[in-house]
Design an enzyme around this catalytic site. Structure first.
Site, short mmCIF file in Angstrom:
data_model
loop_
_atom_site.label_atom_id
_atom_site.label_comp_id
_atom_site.label_asym_id
_atom_site.label_seq_id
_atom_site.Cartn_x
_atom_site.Cartn_y
_atom_site.Cartn_z
N CYS A 1 0.74 -1.46 0.35
CA CYS A 1 0.21 0.24 -0.22
C CYS A 1 0.32 1.45 -0.04
O CYS A 1 0.50 2.22 -0.77
CB CYS A 1 -0.63 0.49 0.98
SG CYS A 1 -1.37 -1.45 1.60
N ARG B 1 6.81 -11.76 5.50
CA ARG B 1 6.44 -11.41 7.35
C ARG B 1 6.76 -12.60 7.85
O ARG B 1 6.55 -13.92 7.12
CB ARG B 1 4.80 -11.31 6.82
CG ARG B 1 4.32 -10.55 6.13
CD ARG B 1 2.55 -10.49 6.29
NE ARG B 1 1.74 -9.29 5.16
CZ ARG B 1 0.08 -9.44 4.35
NH1 ARG B 1 -0.21 -10.40 4.81
NH2 ARG B 1 -0.22 -8.36 3.98
N GLN C 1 1.23 -10.86 -3.80
CA GLN C 1 -0.44 -10.40 -3.94
C GLN C 1 -1.02 -9.24 -5.30
O GLN C 1 -0.34 -9.04 -5.22
CB GLN C 1 -0.84 -8.83 -2.70
CG GLN C 1 -0.77 -9.78 -1.18
CD GLN C 1 -0.73 -8.59 -0.38
OE1 GLN C 1 -0.10 -7.55 0.01
NE2 GLN C 1 -1.81 -9.24 1.11
N ASP D 1 -2.47 -7.22 -5.86
CA ASP D 1 -3.25 -5.86 -5.42
C ASP D 1 -3.24 -4.93 -6.23
O ASP D 1 -2.78 -4.45 -7.41
CB ASP D 1 -1.31 -5.09 -4.07
CG ASP D 1 -2.24 -5.23 -3.17
OD1 ASP D 1 -3.32 -5.51 -2.53
OD2 ASP D 1 -1.42 -4.81 -2.28
N HIS E 1 -4.73 -0.44 -5.90
CA HIS E 1 -5.28 0.70 -4.44
C HIS E 1 -5.79 1.80 -6.42
O HIS E 1 -5.26 2.27 -6.99
CB HIS E 1 -4.00 1.08 -4.12
CG HIS E 1 -3.13 0.22 -3.32
ND1 HIS E 1 -2.61 -0.11 -3.32
CD2 HIS E 1 -3.89 -0.30 -2.50
CE1 HIS E 1 -2.00 -1.16 -2.70
NE2 HIS E 1 -2.85 -1.29 -2.02
N LYS F 1 -14.98 -2.49 4.86
CA LYS F 1 -14.69 -3.89 4.31
C LYS F 1 -15.66 -4.39 4.50
O LYS F 1 -16.39 -5.26 5.06
CB LYS F 1 -12.96 -4.36 4.95
CG LYS F 1 -13.12 -4.97 5.66
CD LYS F 1 -11.33 -5.75 6.00
CE LYS F 1 -11.51 -7.40 7.35
NZ LYS F 1 -10.47 -7.60 7.89
N HIS G 1 -8.28 -0.14 -1.14
CA HIS G 1 -7.29 -1.54 -1.11
C HIS G 1 -7.78 -2.55 -1.58
O HIS G 1 -9.54 -2.70 -1.43
CB HIS G 1 -6.76 -1.72 0.39
CG HIS G 1 -6.12 -0.58 1.05
ND1 HIS G 1 -4.75 -1.07 1.29
CD2 HIS G 1 -6.89 0.24 1.76
CE1 HIS G 1 -4.46 -0.01 1.68
NE2 HIS G 1 -5.92 1.45 2.49
#
Length: 261
Positions: free
Chosen positions: A62, A91, A109, A111, A113, A193, A239
């Site tokens: 992000c 992680r 991911q 991802d 945005h 979310k 997100h």
């Protein structure tokens, strides 16, 4: 081959609506202080020294997207701005919880945005839901369930903003004829979310997709757009992930199809 095909399929689905970016894996720790991850996620992060300064191996994509947004000045006419990234993240997980492809320390991911005005949230979320339905149906996932997670006890922002954001998510699902459950108080501290769960051929549910409304990072990084009256306004950040973790999704479909790919 499977990993590359999953990415290629996702890329084809969104190539006309998203701008794909690629951002660094290692960045200075100051970025993570600004984003809030250092304070709230430090125990799950990896660190390294470069020229006697602390850098972080990214656990999230992000902040990188926000930095790309900050590269230029944006007009309200240019919004929504959608950025996708197949971002590798690391992680720290305890060895006892690692489990095949389902729980790993590094994964990719899918991802994205989306930077938009508050009044654009509903339409943008509806577009994400359409994209998710197209992707999951290609893998013969026909039982898909949706949950809306609302304001937790500890949250930032006023009640009016939370109501606006939560209603936008609910209306987006209703506009697509989607039935959903309410998970009271299960939202993030910075926004509500949607969680999307798929059921495999063995009857197991997997939570893969998420759509998250976030005014927090735009505020922390002080980003803005120029509105119709030439004032500076704060965009909202959405997100979005659909596979979630590509490695985990590989594990799901290997068992979903019992290896017959």
């Amino acid at each position: 081959i499977l990993y590359n095909e999953l990415i290629a399929f996702s890329r084809r689905l969104q190539q006309d609506t998203y701008q794909e970016i690629k951002t660094p894996l290692i960045m200075h720790e100051s970025l993570w202080h600004t984003s809030g991850h250092y304070q709230n996620y430090k125990e799950n992060m990896y660190f390294t020294q470069i020229e006697e300064q602390v850098h972080c191996v990214r656990p999230m994509n992000c902040p990188s997207s926000v930095m790309v947004y900050k590269e230029g000045l944006h007009s309200y006419r240019a919004l929504p701005l959608r950025m996708s990234e197949y971002g590798l993240v690391h992680r720290y997980e305890l060895s006892g919880v690692l489990h095949g492809l389902f729980r790993v320390r590094t994964f990719t991911q899918d991802d994205a945005h989306i930077f938009c005005m508050p009044e654009q949230i509903q339409d943008e979320v509806a577009g994400v839901l359409d994209l998710a339905a197209r992707l999951y149906s290609a893998f013969n996932f026909v039982e898909i369930s949706y949950a809306l997670s609302t304001k937790p006890e500890k949250a930032i922002g006023d009640d009016a903003w939370w109501e606006q954001a939560t209603n936008a998510l609910a209306l987006a699902m209703q506009s697509r004829g989607i039935n959903f459950t309410i998970q009271e108080g299960e939202g993030a501290f910075y926004g509500p979310k949607i969680e999307i769960r798929i059921k495999d051929t063995m009857g197991r549910q997997w939570q893969c997709g998420t759509v998250q409304v976030d005014p927090f990072l735009p505020q922390n990084f002080d980003i803005s757009y120029v509105s119709s009256d030439q004032s500076r306004q704060r965009p909202v950040m959405i997100h979005r992930a659909i596979y979630g973790s590509i490695e985990r999704f590989m594990g799901i479909i290997l068992e979903h199809f019992k290896g017959r790919l």
